[in-house]
Design an enzyme around this catalytic site. Structure first.
Site, PDB file in Angstrom:
ATOM      1  N   ASP A  36       0.863  -1.191   0.000  1.00  0.00           N
ATOM      2  CA  ASP A  36       0.000   0.000   0.000  1.00  0.00           C
ATOM      3  C   ASP A  36       0.898   1.239   0.000  1.00  0.00           C
ATOM      4  OD1 ASP A  36      -3.275   0.150   0.966  1.00  0.00           O
ATOM      5  OD2 ASP A  36      -2.134   2.028   0.835  1.00  0.00           O
ATOM      6  N   ASN A  37       0.398   2.317  -0.609  1.00  0.00           N
ATOM      7  CA  ASN A  37       1.146   3.585  -0.553  1.00  0.00           C
ATOM      8  C   ASN A  37       0.442   4.610   0.341  1.00  0.00           C
ATOM      9  OD1 ASN A  37      -1.029   4.325  -2.072  1.00  0.00           O
ATOM     10  ND2 ASN A  37       0.123   5.143  -3.803  1.00  0.00           N
ATOM     11  N   ALA A  66      -6.521   0.987  -5.718  1.00  0.00           N
ATOM     12  CA  ALA A  66      -7.208   1.714  -6.799  1.00  0.00           C
ATOM     13  C   ALA A  66      -7.450   3.153  -6.379  1.00  0.00           C
ATOM     14  CB  ALA A  66      -8.556   1.046  -7.097  1.00  0.00           C
ATOM     15  N   TYR A  85     -14.301   5.890 -13.622  1.00  0.00           N
ATOM     16  CA  TYR A  85     -14.058   4.817 -12.646  1.00  0.00           C
ATOM     17  C   TYR A  85     -14.706   3.504 -13.112  1.00  0.00           C
ATOM     18  CZ  TYR A  85     -14.647   2.129  -8.288  1.00  0.00           C
ATOM     19  OH  TYR A  85     -14.648   1.134  -7.341  1.00  0.00           O
TER      20      TYR A  85
HETATM   21  N1  LIG Z   1     -15.963   0.070  -0.798  1.00  0.00           N
HETATM   22  C1  LIG Z   1     -16.836  -0.281  -1.768  1.00  0.00           C
HETATM   23  O1  LIG Z   1     -18.071  -0.217  -1.574  1.00  0.00           O
HETATM   24  C2  LIG Z   1     -16.327  -0.781  -3.102  1.00  0.00           C
HETATM   25  C3  LIG Z   1     -17.279  -1.117  -4.078  1.00  0.00           C
HETATM   26  C4  LIG Z   1     -16.833  -1.585  -5.315  1.00  0.00           C
HETATM   27  C5  LIG Z   1     -15.481  -1.736  -5.559  1.00  0.00           C
HETATM   28  N2  LIG Z   1     -14.573  -1.380  -4.604  1.00  0.00           N
HETATM   29  C6  LIG Z   1     -13.149  -1.567  -4.912  1.00  0.00           C
HETATM   30  O2  LIG Z   1     -12.532  -2.290  -3.860  1.00  0.00           O
HETATM   31  C7  LIG Z   1     -11.163  -1.916  -3.731  1.00  0.00           C
HETATM   32  C8  LIG Z   1     -10.867  -1.499  -2.303  1.00  0.00           C
HETATM   33  O3  LIG Z   1     -11.681  -0.356  -1.993  1.00  0.00           O
HETATM   34  P1  LIG Z   1     -11.832   0.220  -0.499  1.00  0.00           P
HETATM   35  O4  LIG Z   1     -13.263   0.586  -0.337  1.00  0.00           O
HETATM   36  O5  LIG Z   1     -11.201  -0.705   0.474  1.00  0.00           O
HETATM   37  O6  LIG Z   1     -11.030   1.591  -0.625  1.00  0.00           O
HETATM   38  P2  LIG Z   1      -9.738   2.091   0.182  1.00  0.00           P
HETATM   39  O7  LIG Z   1      -9.443   3.473  -0.316  1.00  0.00           O
HETATM   40  O8  LIG Z   1      -9.956   1.932   1.651  1.00  0.00           O
HETATM   41  O9  LIG Z   1      -8.622   1.067  -0.294  1.00  0.00           O
HETATM   42  C9  LIG Z   1      -7.800   1.255  -1.429  1.00  0.00           C
HETATM   43  C10 LIG Z   1      -6.370   1.088  -0.957  1.00  0.00           C
HETATM   44  O10 LIG Z   1      -5.477   1.128  -2.087  1.00  0.00           O
HETATM   45  C11 LIG Z   1      -4.352   1.926  -1.747  1.00  0.00           C
HETATM   46  N3  LIG Z   1      -3.782   2.417  -2.987  1.00  0.00           N
HETATM   47  C12 LIG Z   1      -4.362   3.213  -3.916  1.00  0.00           C
HETATM   48  N4  LIG Z   1      -3.536   3.399  -4.956  1.00  0.00           N
HETATM   49  C13 LIG Z   1      -2.406   2.694  -4.681  1.00  0.00           C
HETATM   50  C14 LIG Z   1      -1.187   2.490  -5.386  1.00  0.00           C
HETATM   51  N5  LIG Z   1      -0.980   3.050  -6.593  1.00  0.00           N
HETATM   52  N6  LIG Z   1      -0.238   1.709  -4.825  1.00  0.00           N
HETATM   53  C15 LIG Z   1      -0.433   1.143  -3.612  1.00  0.00           C
HETATM   54  N7  LIG Z   1      -1.573   1.296  -2.911  1.00  0.00           N
HETATM   55  C16 LIG Z   1      -2.551   2.071  -3.434  1.00  0.00           C
HETATM   56  C17 LIG Z   1      -4.925   3.017  -0.859  1.00  0.00           C
HETATM   57  O11 LIG Z   1      -3.952   3.662  -0.062  1.00  0.00           O
HETATM   58  C18 LIG Z   1      -5.919   2.221  -0.028  1.00  0.00           C
HETATM   59  O12 LIG Z   1      -5.309   1.657   1.120  1.00  0.00           O
HETATM   60  C19 LIG Z   1     -10.952  -0.800  -4.760  1.00  0.00           C
HETATM   61  O13 LIG Z   1     -10.402  -1.375  -5.933  1.00  0.00           O
HETATM   62  C20 LIG Z   1     -12.348  -0.284  -5.026  1.00  0.00           C
HETATM   63  O14 LIG Z   1     -12.452   0.314  -6.298  1.00  0.00           O
HETATM   64  C21 LIG Z   1     -14.956  -0.917  -3.389  1.00  0.00           C
END
Ligand SMILES: NC(=O)c1ccc[n+]([C@@H]2O[C@H](COP(=O)([O-])OP(=O)(O)OC[C@H]3O[C@@H](n4cnc5c(N)ncnc54)[C@H](O)[C@@H]3O)[C@@H](O)[C@H]2O)c1
Length: 308
Positions: free
Chosen positions: A32-33, A81, A147
């Site tokens: 993670d970043n 993402a 997105y």
């Molecule tokens: N939360 C929802 O309801 C939901 C619904 C559909 C899809 N998603 C997908 O699920 C995944 C996780 O989402 P989430 O809700 O946990 O969001 P989140 O923001 O909590 O998690 C995303 C993580 O990715 C890390 N990140 C982003 N870009 C990065 C990079 N270039 N290198 C390293 N780390 C990076 C962020 O720091 C973060 O910790 C995502 O792909 C999101 O699109 C989430």
């Protein structure tokens, strides 16, 4: 012990997925970043000898491949993402880099280092406004944001690599995920964490439109379990990760209001342009292909959050 790489490990879904994998005996490398994730989400995992963490940017070419080269990997779960629809609209180039190019690097790492399985965090956003309810995987995909388009493109990139180079890809189209560690401070966070914070502060929530919009809310614990299950899948495919049940925003508000009467009635504001009216998924494909069925109800999930 199977060794799994989780990208986006410090995020909401990522940290629960890491905990779920560790608790079922996997060795996990988390990346993670901290773009939107938090180190605190990994507090339990960081105490474990079977967990290794790397602070790095998975959108940079070669980063993931170097890690996959260093030690055999049984599966990559790709969750990192740019997660906000409005941010993807404001910054389409960044969305392209963090959502499409990063996924290509995941596909390449799997190809180059013979990783047998990749699990990808796709989204119900690929459907846009669903053509029917509950929406199924083969229904029309009409994304209405960069997105949603990036998630659909990422599925195609991964499935193309999987078919050409002989590995398994599971694309999980998550619906509205909720649960502990979702960041309520983000204006783009899930409606449940935003409602929770406002009710706790005894402030009325804002409901856009008439509040009859429905969402398929799925607990992050169920999502983490689906991710773990997919690391042993034998065939590539796409599955909705959802409950099949819709909850309207007014129903959600009334769950909270029962426990927080001081907050007052919801305030209604005009419907937001681009908001999808109804989103409910058909969960049968995940059950057929992964043996996955959601078990946490909205009521019990809210109780865990202290909302009920
Ligand atoms: N939360 C929802 O309801 C939901 C619904 C559909 C899809 N998603 C997908 O699920 C995944 C996780 O989402 P989430 O809700 O946990 O969001 P989140 O923001 O909590 O998690 C995303 C993580 O990715 C890390 N990140 C982003 N870009 C990065 C990079 N270039 N290198 C390293 N780390 C990076 C962020 O720091 C973060 O910790 C995502 O792909 C999101 O699109 C989430």
């Amino acid at each position: 012990m199977p060794h799994i790489i989780v990208t986006g490990a410090a995020g909401f879904i990522g940290s629960h997925t890491v905990d779920c994998l560790l608790n079922s005996g996997h060795t996990v490398t988390g990346l993670d970043n901290f773009r939107t994730g938090q180190r605190a989400n990994l507090a339990a995992a960081l105490t474990r000898p079977d967990f290794t963490f790397h602070e790095c940017d998975v959108a940079r070419p070669g980063v993931l491949a170097a890690l996959a080269a260093a030690r055999p990997v049984d599966a990559i779960i790709h969750l990192a993402a740019l997660v906000s629809v409005p941010e993807s609209i404001a910054q389409p180039a960044l969305n392209h880099s963090l959502n499409i190019e990063a996924t290509f690097h995941v596909a390449e790492a799997a190809r180059l280092h013979r990783v047998p399985r990749v699990v990808f965090a796709s989204s119900a956003a690929v459907y846009g406004e669903p053509v029917r309810l509950p929406v199924s995987e083969s229904d029309e995909k009409n994304p209405i944001s960069p997105y949603g388009a990036a998630k659909l493109a990422s599925e195609a990139i991964l499935l193309g690599h999987a078919a050409a180079y002989g590995f398994v890809v599971r694309c999980h189209r998550y619906f509205n995920v909720f649960g502990p560690r979702q960041d309520p401070a983000s204006p783009y966070s899930g409606v449940i964490s935003i409602f929770q914070r406002q009710y706790r502060e005894s402030r009325p929530v804002t409901v856009y439109g008439d509040g009859c919009q429905t969402r398929d809310f799925i607990s992050v614990h169920d999502v983490a379990r689906a991710n773990a299950l997919a690391t042993t899948a034998s065939h590539s495919g796409i599955a909705n990760i959802c409950t099949g049940q819709g909850t309207s925003l007014l129903e959600l508000a009334s769950h909270f209001a029962r426990r927080h009467p001081a907050a007052g009635s919801p305030i209604h504001a005009p419907a937001r342009a681009g908001d999808i009216l109804h989103s409910i998924g058909n969960p049968s494909e995940a059950q057929r292909t992964l043996g996955f069925r959601a078990t946490v109800t909205v009521e019990s999930g809210l109780a865990e959050l202290g909302a009920e």
